[in-house]
Design a protein around this motif. Structure first.
Motif, mmCIF file in Angstrom:
data_model
loop_
_atom_site.group_PDB
_atom_site.id
_atom_site.type_symbol
_atom_site.label_atom_id
_atom_site.label_comp_id
_atom_site.label_asym_id
_atom_site.label_seq_id
_atom_site.Cartn_x
_atom_site.Cartn_y
_atom_site.Cartn_z
ATOM 1 N N ALA A 300 48.095 33.696 44.894
ATOM 2 C CA ALA A 300 47.450 34.840 45.527
ATOM 3 C C ALA A 300 47.723 36.119 44.738
ATOM 4 C CB ALA A 300 47.925 34.984 46.967
ATOM 5 N N ASP A 301 48.942 36.248 44.236
ATOM 6 C CA ASP A 301 49.286 37.429 43.435
ATOM 7 C C ASP A 301 48.459 37.512 42.166
ATOM 8 O OD1 ASP A 301 51.210 38.135 45.285
ATOM 9 O OD2 ASP A 301 52.873 37.220 44.161
ATOM 10 N N HIS A 302 47.988 36.361 41.685
ATOM 11 C CA HIS A 302 47.179 36.332 40.466
ATOM 12 C C HIS A 302 45.689 36.206 40.767
ATOM 13 C CE1 HIS A 302 50.589 36.306 37.728
ATOM 14 N NE2 HIS A 302 51.173 35.416 38.507
ATOM 15 N N GLY A 303 45.310 36.492 41.997
ATOM 16 C CA GLY A 303 43.898 36.596 42.339
ATOM 17 C C GLY A 303 43.206 35.308 42.701
ATOM 18 N N VAL A 304 43.954 34.224 42.923
ATOM 19 C CA VAL A 304 43.340 32.960 43.299
ATOM 20 C C VAL A 304 43.276 32.872 44.821
ATOM 21 C CG1 VAL A 304 43.527 30.438 43.202
ATOM 22 C CG2 VAL A 304 44.183 31.822 41.218
ATOM 23 N N LYS A 305 42.093 32.641 45.352
ATOM 24 C CA LYS A 305 41.900 32.545 46.795
ATOM 25 C C LYS A 305 42.092 31.102 47.241
ATOM 26 C CE LYS A 305 38.635 36.412 47.013
ATOM 27 N NZ LYS A 305 37.260 36.832 47.395
ATOM 28 N N LEU A 306 42.863 30.917 48.292
ATOM 29 C CA LEU A 306 43.121 29.589 48.838
ATOM 30 C C LEU A 306 42.672 29.536 50.283
ATOM 31 C CD1 LEU A 306 46.758 28.976 47.501
ATOM 32 C CD2 LEU A 306 44.622 28.088 46.537
ATOM 33 N N THR A 307 42.353 28.337 50.721
ATOM 34 C CA THR A 307 42.013 28.135 52.117
ATOM 35 C C THR A 307 43.033 27.204 52.757
ATOM 36 O OG1 THR A 307 40.324 27.294 53.650
ATOM 37 C CG2 THR A 307 40.452 26.233 51.495
ATOM 38 N N GLY A 308 43.612 27.633 53.850
ATOM 39 C CA GLY A 308 44.591 26.811 54.549
ATOM 40 C C GLY A 308 45.936 26.786 53.848
ATOM 41 N N ALA A 309 46.884 26.082 54.452
ATOM 42 C CA ALA A 309 48.226 25.939 53.886
ATOM 43 C C ALA A 309 48.279 24.727 52.968
ATOM 44 C CB ALA A 309 49.250 25.784 55.007
ATOM 45 N N PRO A 310 49.159 24.733 51.969
ATOM 46 C CA PRO A 310 49.269 23.565 51.088
ATOM 47 C C PRO A 310 49.800 22.352 51.840
ATOM 48 C CG PRO A 310 51.006 25.164 50.616
ATOM 49 C CD PRO A 310 50.072 25.821 51.577
ATOM 50 N N THR A 311 49.253 21.211 51.535
ATOM 51 C CA THR A 311 49.658 19.958 52.167
ATOM 52 C C THR A 311 49.876 18.895 51.094
ATOM 53 O OG1 THR A 311 47.333 19.352 52.472
ATOM 54 C CG2 THR A 311 48.455 20.413 54.332
ATOM 55 N N PRO A 312 50.670 17.859 51.377
ATOM 56 C CA PRO A 312 50.935 16.830 50.364
ATOM 57 C C PRO A 312 49.734 15.916 50.147
ATOM 58 C CG PRO A 312 52.045 16.305 52.426
ATOM 59 C CD PRO A 312 51.479 17.674 52.600
ATOM 60 N N ALA A 313 49.506 15.536 48.907
ATOM 61 C CA ALA A 313 48.454 14.586 48.547
ATOM 62 C C ALA A 313 48.638 14.191 47.093
ATOM 63 C CB ALA A 313 47.062 15.185 48.758
ATOM 64 N N THR A 314 48.257 12.974 46.763
ATOM 65 C CA THR A 314 48.341 12.506 45.389
ATOM 66 C C THR A 314 47.085 12.896 44.635
ATOM 67 O OG1 THR A 314 49.710 10.625 46.047
ATOM 68 C CG2 THR A 314 48.607 10.484 43.908
ATOM 69 N N ALA A 315 47.252 13.485 43.467
ATOM 70 C CA ALA A 315 46.101 13.874 42.660
ATOM 71 C C ALA A 315 45.338 12.634 42.209
ATOM 72 C CB ALA A 315 46.556 14.673 41.453
ATOM 73 N N PRO A 316 44.039 12.628 42.352
ATOM 74 C CA PRO A 316 43.264 11.463 41.919
ATOM 75 C C PRO A 316 43.288 11.337 40.403
ATOM 76 C CG PRO A 316 41.803 13.258 42.563
ATOM 77 C CD PRO A 316 43.193 13.682 42.939
ATOM 78 N N ALA A 317 43.024 10.138 39.915
ATOM 79 C CA ALA A 317 43.053 9.884 38.484
ATOM 80 C C ALA A 317 42.046 10.748 37.731
ATOM 81 C CB ALA A 317 42.787 8.404 38.216
ATOM 82 N N LYS A 318 40.950 11.102 38.400
ATOM 83 C CA LYS A 318 39.920 11.900 37.740
ATOM 84 C C LYS A 318 40.267 13.385 37.658
ATOM 85 C CE LYS A 318 37.331 12.843 42.005
ATOM 86 N NZ LYS A 318 36.017 12.731 42.687
ATOM 87 N N ALA A 319 41.347 13.792 38.314
ATOM 88 C CA ALA A 319 41.715 15.210 38.301
ATOM 89 C C ALA A 319 42.061 15.646 36.880
ATOM 90 C CB ALA A 319 42.890 15.462 39.238
ATOM 91 N N GLY A 320 41.500 16.757 36.465
ATOM 92 C CA GLY A 320 41.739 17.263 35.119
ATOM 93 C C GLY A 320 42.968 18.159 35.056
ATOM 94 N N LYS A 321 43.699 18.063 33.958
ATOM 95 C CA LYS A 321 44.887 18.903 33.785
ATOM 96 C C LYS A 321 44.462 20.345 33.542
ATOM 97 C CE LYS A 321 49.017 19.363 30.902
ATOM 98 N NZ LYS A 321 49.798 18.747 29.800
ATOM 99 N N LEU A 322 45.110 21.255 34.249
ATOM 100 C CA LEU A 322 44.762 22.667 34.156
ATOM 101 C C LEU A 322 45.802 23.448 33.361
ATOM 102 C CD1 LEU A 322 42.553 24.644 35.199
ATOM 103 C CD2 LEU A 322 44.101 25.178 37.098
ATOM 104 N N ALA A 323 47.062 23.361 33.735
ATOM 105 C CA ALA A 323 48.134 24.115 33.075
ATOM 106 C C ALA A 323 49.459 23.415 33.324
ATOM 107 C CB ALA A 323 48.173 25.547 33.586
ATOM 108 N N ALA A 324 50.475 23.828 32.597
ATOM 109 C CA ALA A 324 51.803 23.218 32.756
ATOM 110 C C ALA A 324 52.887 24.173 32.283
ATOM 111 C CB ALA A 324 51.889 21.909 31.965
ATOM 112 N N VAL A 325 54.046 24.032 32.870
ATOM 113 C CA VAL A 325 55.268 24.651 32.360
ATOM 114 C C VAL A 325 56.297 23.534 32.210
ATOM 115 C CG1 VAL A 325 54.869 26.958 33.300
ATOM 116 C CG2 VAL A 325 56.041 25.239 34.700
#
Length: 504
Positions: A300-325
């Motif tokens: 939110a501090d970096h301007g990304v809008k979210l809907t609802g609270a975060p919940t647990p879920a496994t990322a699907p295999a088709k999910a693309g990598k966005l960033a990493a630290v």
């Protein structure tokens, strides 16, 4: 002749050479204020010396301990490797930070000999000399009902002395030596643990890779990188957090305990709630959820809008990598684990060994992975049992000879990847879980050892330079102890006896 150094006598030239090569204490004292936030200067000094050649009391884990490392910062910040850049890592490809000192067996490399002008040729202790120095101390009733002791020479790789050296005992946190060796052997000291974001449609996944040292600052950096990579505008995103890297129970069999957070691949600052950096601390009951909620605020501090609270879920295999630290290099993590007897890091590194071999990252599979990796290194694992990575479990069993041989292997020039096992050992009277021990004893500044403490269990395993400059590996395991402080003093006397004795 036992070769004892007279009280007040100056160390021999060989001992001075060995101490210069092994400890670097003077340089460490000067550079401590300039080193990284958890590094007391010793690690920095040793890495600098190695690079020139080649080109932080253990808690009783059965109960809460009031001791805190108040001087240590909350979190280890290390130059992170990210999608947009990579920080420099310490060079572990140097020959040997703690190289062999004697002429037998493997010799120092030419580069190492050239750096010092000559190779050290310290005399080898004899079994009779070691027996005379150690047997009376091993008889101390404070050491309980089972004592397993072993002393090996690092240069020649020879066993020099043993008292029930093959008797399996509960090693407590000395187990962390095995955990670190397996992780270093499986992945190498430069490996870094990733925390990633991935996307599928309008869902953003925060994916934990098993880095318990993830800080709020690095999580904020991940949010910044993710926001930069996302297309501006559009509908709000849904945030999910993925902990699928680990399987099985998140709680150690000991249950809720201030010595260890729930074992999950996603957490910030080891789930600590009191701002501490090491030792026992109150922990959040939901480390992954807390990390995800903090990440949402950073987004939110970096301007990304979210809907609802975060919940647990496994990322699907088709999910693309966005960033990493990424975490600090594995060699640095092993050093921190050993210096501060960090249980959270130990359990994480055991699971990294499992993941590296395609095993499930659970308590049982991680223990099996550690054992398999050590067997592959040629260590004798018959009769050795691992039940966890931290040593909190009383199901761990190993004889003193096993850990002495492991330390010898870590000093061999054919295994530079294992060097953090030696550089990470607490220094007697100076750092980590030995900082308040060895007051005015011959072992101060010379003994480097991993401590282990459970109710009824006290152990010590590490390296020491004897009075003649010989580098020895030792392990002393005591079970059935009833006086923790008395047992620790007895163990310290044993290691100090090695430091003060040529033992011939």
């Amino acid at each position: 002749m036992l070769g004892r150094r007279k009280a007040g006598a100056p160390p021999s030239p060989w001992r001075l050479t060995a101490l210069s090569a092994l400890s670097g204490l003077a340089l460490a004292a000067v550079t401590a204020s300039l080193a990284g936030p958890w590094d007391n200067g010793q690690r920095t000094a040793e890495r600098a010396r190695a690079a020139a050649v080649a080109r932080a009391g253990d808690a009783d884990h059965d109960a809460k301990s009031p001791r805190k490392d108040a001087a240590a910062p909350r979190a280890m910040e290390h130059p992170p490797r990210e999608e947009l850049g990579e920080g420099a890592a310490p060079g572990y490809d140097a020959p040997a930070v703690l190289r062999p000192l004697g002429p037998e067996g493997h010799r120092p490399t030419q580069a190492a000999e050239a750096a010092d002008g000559t190779a050290t040729r310290a005399p080898l202790p004899t079994e009779a000399g070691l027996r005379a120095a150690l047997r009376p101390l091993l008889a101390d009733p404070a050491l309980g009902s089972l004592r397993s002791a072993a002393v090996w020479d690092v240069a020649s790789g020879r066993g020099l002395y043993g008292a029930r050296p093959h008797a399996a005992a509960v090693p407590a946190s000395v187990t962390k030596l095995a955990t670190g060796a397996a992780a270093l052997g499986a992945l190498g000291p430069e490996h870094r643990i990733a925390t990633e974001t991935r996307t599928a449609g309008r869902t953003l996944y925060l994916v934990g890779g098993g880095d318990p040292t993830l800080t709020g600052a690095r999580l904020d950096r991940l949010a910044e990188l993710s926001a930069r990579a996302l297309k501006p505008g559009g509908k709000p995103l849904t945030l999910r957090y993925d902990t699928a890297a680990y399987t099985g129970p998140a709680r150690h069999p000991i249950g809720v305990n201030d010595n260890l957070a729930a074992v999950t691949p996603l957490m910030v600052d080891e789930g600590r709630l009191d701002g501490s950096y090491s030792g026992p601390a109150p922990r959040t009951p939901d480390p992954a959820g807390e990390a995800a909620r903090l990440f949402a605020r950073h987004l939110a501090d970096h301007g990304v809008k979210l809907t609802g609270a975060p919940t647990p879920a496994t990322a699907p295999a088709k999910a693309g990598k966005l960033a990493a630290v990424h975490s600090a290099p594995l060699g640095v993590l092993v050093e921190r684990m050993l210096t501060h007897s960090d249980n959270d890091l130990a359990e994480a590194l055991a699971r990294q060994s499992a993941l590296a071999t395609g095993r499930p990252a659970s308590f049982s599979s991680a223990a099996a992975a550690v054992r398999a990796r050590l067997a592959r290194m040629g260590l004798p694992v018959k009769g050795v049992r691992f039940a966890d990575g931290s040593g909190i479990s009383r199901g761990n069993r190993a004889p003193a000879a096993f850990y002495a041989r492991l330390l010898v292997l870590a000093g061999h020039p054919d295994h530079p990847e294992l060097r953090p096992l030696l550089t990470g050992l607490p220094i007697a009277g100076f750092s980590g879980t030995l900082d308040a021990r060895y007051d005015q004893t011959p072992g101060a500044g010379v003994v480097r050892a991993k401590t282990g403490t459970l109710t009824g269990v006290n152990s010590l395993a590490g390296t020491v330079v004897d009075a003649d400059g010989r580098l020895l590996a030792f392990a002393f395991l005591a079970n059935g102890t009833t006086d923790r402080d008395g047992a620790q003093r007895a163990l310290d006397k044993l290691a100090s006896a090695l430091a003060d004795c040529g033992c011939r």
